[in-house]
Design an enzyme around this catalytic site. Structure first.
Site, PDB file in Angstrom:
ATOM      1  N   GLU A 313      45.601  37.842  37.583  1.00  0.00           N
ATOM      2  CA  GLU A 313      44.430  37.253  36.909  1.00  0.00           C
ATOM      3  C   GLU A 313      44.707  36.841  35.473  1.00  0.00           C
ATOM      4  OE1 GLU A 313      41.147  39.971  37.380  1.00  0.00           O
ATOM      5  OE2 GLU A 313      41.170  39.805  39.561  1.00  0.00           O
ATOM      6  N   GLU A 426      43.423  39.546  48.871  1.00  0.00           N
ATOM      7  CA  GLU A 426      42.290  40.472  48.720  1.00  0.00           C
ATOM      8  C   GLU A 426      41.039  39.939  49.404  1.00  0.00           C
ATOM      9  OE1 GLU A 426      41.712  41.539  44.575  1.00  0.00           O
ATOM     10  OE2 GLU A 426      43.860  41.535  44.181  1.00  0.00           O
TER      11      GLU A 426
HETATM   12  C1  XIL Z   1      39.120  46.609  42.286  1.00  0.00           C
HETATM   13  C2  XIL Z   1      39.018  47.837  43.154  1.00  0.00           C
HETATM   14  O1  XIL Z   1      38.687  47.464  44.445  1.00  0.00           O
HETATM   15  C3  XIL Z   1      38.005  48.769  42.614  1.00  0.00           C
HETATM   16  O2  XIL Z   1      38.013  49.999  43.346  1.00  0.00           O
HETATM   17  C4  XIL Z   1      38.308  49.067  41.184  1.00  0.00           C
HETATM   18  O3  XIL Z   1      37.294  49.865  40.640  1.00  0.00           O
HETATM   19  C5  XIL Z   1      38.439  47.791  40.401  1.00  0.00           C
HETATM   20  O4  XIL Z   1      39.406  46.969  40.988  1.00  0.00           O
HETATM   21  N1  XIL Z   1      40.855  41.871  41.828  1.00  0.00           N
HETATM   22  C6  XIL Z   1      41.906  42.712  41.897  1.00  0.00           C
HETATM   23  C7  XIL Z   1      41.710  44.083  42.355  1.00  0.00           C
HETATM   24  O5  XIL Z   1      43.055  42.290  41.695  1.00  0.00           O
HETATM   25  O6  XIL Z   1      42.614  44.986  41.775  1.00  0.00           O
HETATM   26  C8  XIL Z   1      40.307  44.560  42.162  1.00  0.00           C
HETATM   27  O7  XIL Z   1      40.174  45.840  42.734  1.00  0.00           O
HETATM   28  C9  XIL Z   1      39.348  43.570  42.725  1.00  0.00           C
HETATM   29  C10 XIL Z   1      39.495  42.263  42.047  1.00  0.00           C
END
Ligand code: XIL
Length: 929
Positions: A313, A426
């Site tokens: 990101e 994701e």
């Molecule tokens: C999220 C997790 O799912 C949560 O449990 C945590 O509190 C925050 O992070 N993009 C990403 C992930 O790259 O690491 C994130 O994961 C969701 C968004």
């Protein structure tokens, strides 16, 4: 309840020996508590060479330079490419079922060499080897090799898994070998061997509860959600915490799964010690913290994680580089220099993990747009500079309707063409849920299913797509409800472990692409594949029919019986044929029309999903799907039908299906022995099998076999049963099991076990004798060979039950002899032979064959004056085989035998040595027997 029938052991003596060995292991290796489902015993060589055997010529040795646990196996002194190591899986596999297998390999060579994962099986006619997978391996790292196999149904006697392959002389290391039933997306995705389907999960993955079992069985990737993040692994500036990350990674490895590292440099989820430093530290200090972090985390897992999201990101929502501790607050020394800091981070990661796939990962980048454009140009620039970026990660947290598919396609195309692997990292599809119940609407769940189907199908169209990963596996513990209030239910499996339409969307995109199905076109017609990223998974089948009623037949699997919506992907622009779809079970049965005839003259020029019918498939298993051309429009030139996929989604209208336990054949065990392994499977259409629970309810004979003496090991949807009857007792016991699904629906099944006081007698088996055709007088010899696997060997006696009276049978060796007489010419004779053993009661087996005796050719006798010595002779013709006797008479009353020739060669001449001059003499020919 099944009939009680003693099970026939092909070779009880060998079998009993095996039972005893297993009985010992059963005590030594009671089901382990660790989260492993493998059918392989001693998979990490902790018990040395136990259960393993050398294949070919070489030496097996236990060494300590292992992959995971202290030991590994080294195959050395190899003299052939087939030399390696094998483990027999006899008795543990179910014929007709599919299994996934894998091993971690490290060849001891600088130049990568080929390592093979294979299966040897024997079926009584010979031993066969099948290559399941091959990889190039060298001493620079451990690599996962994985493949799958189907256990043949006919007469398989032994199955073993092996690793072999490199050139003779090259040694190699093996560790962490698995064999598990092939299920879920591993099964569905077998046509896409380069694509890993996975998810991520928190600590629940670590135990073999419903969650862990589901993750382990059905996915290629056992992913960490937060466990490998900076804050969790590096909680103090100089303290590290890898326990939970290690546990998940180890679960993945012990189950033949890959794990993704996530993530190294992100502006979120950093530890407070680091956040507190952002205003005071120098870039040099921040750089050191990050580089140390990369060195330690990537280095620790360089032989274990297949990839890392290196930078996460880093692009702002409207393009540009995002402000962050790593970039410019204060940054690692490249503030204001755009992506330079990213380049440095990737280089550092490459140094720490030379074989790890390095990913740039971001969100809101799946469609063409400012952010995706920026990311694309950035990665293009980095690639041009030689920065080691291997893959582009698309998070794909999306909403019900998902991305615009054509924009997604165009976007992925350019990343693919840039030479980057594509990882969907994701994915989740959030939909509205009722605040009080957390329940989503059925309509939204269906549309969510379409989104998963379309995204998977579109991503699979690109050769560089390697990962399809969801953020979570089930709606339990998904981050969505916390992050997006009012939304949830974002994953393919619901909170109760039921498969959602989303699960079926993923399943169909993987399992039912036309290009991966066996196809047959009606004769004279052409069927060929067409490639276009517009098609789901990038290819479609084009059927060029000549005329109406021509058809193309595909074969697809119906995993569970029940009612399904049948959808077909067709290309309307090229599809100018009307079709009627019909289906029939592959196992036999007639075709039934699925819905009405489909008219594809629609003006739409895009490839389209057509809902053909709702149909109830009464049986699971492979089915034929036949598209019969029904007509064409006036404007079209032919009957072309371009088919992209078949999509089968349970409607749910027929309710929750009860779970099932496959029937288990009746079992036999000799007293004081342990029975097992006895494999069987459980199934359910709704609930994923990992979340079904199986209970041993009761035993009909608790004195002989109490339930406490039944042990079950679980391997995904498969169980292995071992039973240890009470010492010195014998008799029958029926064990009752119950399987229960997520909604509490239950099914009971039973297993009959006979504990015998002695080995029960089994009938001998007589080989069949082929039917014969012979001439009269010829000898018929037929050796009847009987086999009887009884140990100790029994005395076998042969009896002729029916035969012509002049036939004889040796009662001890089974040799049958018969010489048909001339009177028996032109007859058909049935021989029936029985073999009986001397057991009590004696058991027997009978076989019959037919012997046809040809009609007799008329013999002839003619006078002949033999030229040399001017003597009188006879010329005799006739059939071979018979005995020929010549008699003489002077008065036609008294006859004297003068010559006998047993089965002579014909014709022959006979000279009368005593021909009296000037007198009458009569000759006659007699045939015998
Ligand atoms: C999220 C997790 O799912 C949560 O449990 C945590 O509190 C925050 O992070 N993009 C990403 C992930 O790259 O690491 C994130 O994961 C969701 C968004």
């Amino acid at each position: 309840m099944k009939l009680k029938m003693p099970v026939t052991n092909r070779n009880p003596s060998r079998c009993l020996l095996a039972l005893q060995v297993v009985g010992f292991l059963f005590l030594a290796l009671l089901p382990s508590r660790s989260a492993a489902q493998s059918l392989i015993l001693n998979p990490t060589f902790q018990l040395g060479l136990t259960n393993w055997s050398l294949r070919g010529a070489g030496t097996l040795q236990i060494v300590t330079n292992s992959h995971l646990n202290p030991n590994a196996l080294l195959v050395t002194n190899r003299t052939g490419t087939d030399a390696g190591v094998a483990q027999a899986l006899d008795g543990k596999l179910i014929p007709g079922s599919s299994y996934y297998c894998s091993a971690w390999i490290r060849a001891n060579t600088d130049v990568p060499d080929t390592v093979t994962l294979g299966m040897d099986f024997s079926d009584g006619t010979g031993t066969y080897s099948t290559n399941l997978a091959q990889i190039l391996s060298s001493n620079s790292c451990w690599s996962l090799i994985c493949g799958y196999f189907d256990v043949p149904t006919g007469g398989v006697q032994t199955v073993s898994i092996y690793c072999a392959g490199p050139a003779p002389g090259v040694s190699f290391l093996v560790d962490d070998v698995t064999v598990v039933p092939l299920t879920g997306f591993r099964l569905a995705g077998r046509s896409f061997p380069k694509v890993y389907v996975g998810g991520v999960g928190g600590t629940s993955v670590q135990s073999l509860g419903n969650y862990g079992r589901t993750v382990i069985s059905d996915f290629h990737i056992c992913g960490t959600e937060n466990d490998t993040k900076f804050a969790n692994t590096h909680p103090g500036s100089n303290t590290w915490s890898f326990n939970s990350a290690d546990t998940i990674v180890n679960v993945g490895i012990t189950n033949g799964q890959q794990t993704r590292g996530h993530c190294l440099a992100w502006h979120l989820y950093n530890p407070s010690w680091l956040n507190n430093l952002t205003n005071t530290a120098t870039p040099a200090q921040i750089q050191k913290f990050l580089y140390d972090h990369i060195d330690v985390a990537v280095g620790r897992y360089k032989d274990k994680l297949f990839c890392w999201d290196v930078v996460n990101e880093a692009v702002g929502n409207s393009g540009g580089i995002r402000d962050s501790v790593w970039y410019n607050q204060p940054g690692i020394g490249y503030a204001g220099q755009g992506s330079n800091y990213i380049a440095e981070i990737f280089k550092r990661a490459r140094a720490a993990g030379p074989h790890t796939i390095l990913v740039y990962n971001d969100y809101s980048n799946i469609e063409i747009g400012t952010k995706a454009d920026f990311m694309f140009n950035m990665l293009k620039g980095l690639k041009a500079q030689g920065v080691p970026v291997d893959a582009a990660g698309f998070q794909l947290h999306t909403t019900r309707d998902g991305p615009n598919i054509s924009s997604m396609r165009n976007n992925l195309q350019r990343f693919n063409d840039l030479g980057l692997d594509i990882h969907i990292t994701e994915m989740d599809v959030r939909i509205a849920i009722a605040t009080n119940t957390g329940v989503a609407s059925a309509a939204d769940l269906l549309i969510q299913g379409d989104t998963y189907f379309n995204v998977f199908g579109t991503a699979l169209a690109f050769p560089r797509t390697k990962v399809l990963q969801t953020w979570g596996y089930t709606d339990n513990g998904s981050w969505v409800p916390g992050q997006f209030p009012g939304f949830g239910a974002a994953l393919p499996i619901d909170k109760k472990y039921n498969r959602k339409p989303a699960w079926w969307g993923m399943y169909n995109a993987l399992a039912n692409q036309i290009e991966n199905m066996p196809v047959a076109a009606s004769s004279g017609d052409t069927y060929r594949l067409v490639t276009n990223t517009m098609f789901s998974a990038g290819r479609a089948g084009m059927f060029l029919a000549n005329t109406v009623n021509d058809y193309v037949t595909l074969r697809a699997n119906i995993p569970y019986p029940g009612e399904y919506t049948v959808q077909v992907g067709v290309n309307k622009s090229a599809a100018n044929g009307q079709f009627q779809l019909a289906a029939a079970p592959f196992a036999g049965g007639s075709f039934v029309d699925l819905g009405a005839r489909q008219d594809l003259y629609a003006s739409s020029s895009t490839f389209t999903s057509v809902t053909v019918a709702t149909n109830t498939f009464t049986s699971a298993g492979d089915h034929f799907f036949r598209f019969t051309v029904a007509g064409k429009s006036n404007s079209s030139a032919g009957y072309t039908l371009t088919l992209d996929y078949l999509r089968l989604t349970p409607t749910g209208n027929d309710g929750n299906q009860p779970p099932a336990i496959d029937d288990i054949p009746d079992q036999f065990v000799l007293k004081n022995n342990t029975l097992g392994p006895v494999p069987f499977r459980i199934r359910d259409r709704e609930t994923v099998e990992g979340a079904l629970s199986l209970t041993v309810l009761s035993s009909s004979n608790p004195e002989l076999l109490p339930t406490s003496r039944i042990t079950l090991t679980r391997h995904g949807p498969q169980f292995l049963l071992y039973a240890a009857p009470v010492t010195n007792l014998h008799g029958d016991a029926t064990i009752y099991f119950r399987v229960q699904d997520a909604d509490g629906e239950r099914t009971t099944n039973s297993l009959n076990i006979t504990v015998a006081s002695e080995i029960p007698n089994t009938a001998p088996v007589l080989a069949t004798v082929t039917d014969r055709v012979i001439n009269a007088g010829q000898f018929l010899v037929a050796t009847n060979t009987a086999t009887d696997d009884q140990s100790p060997p029994q005395v076998l006696t042969y009896t002729l039950l029916s035969a012509p009276p002049n036939a004889s049978l040796n009662t001890t060796n089974g040799v049958l002899k018969w010489r048909p007489t001339s009177a028996q010419a032109d007859s058909t004779n049935i021989f029936s032979i029985m073999v009986a053993d001397d057991g009590s009661p004696s058991l027997s087996n009978t076989q019959a064959f037919t012997a046809v005796v040809n009609p007799l050719a008329q013999p002839s006798l003619s006078a002949r004056l033999l030229p040399e010595d001017n003597q009188f002779g006879l010329h005799v013709t006739g059939d071979p085989g018979l005995d020929y006797e010549i008699q003489i008479s002077d008065d036609l009353i008294n006859w004297t035998s003068v010559f006998t020739n047993l089965a002579p060669e014909l014709p022959f001449d006979w000279m009368d040595p005593s021909t009296p001059a000037g007198s009458n003499r009569f000759y006659r020919l007699l045939l015998s027997p």
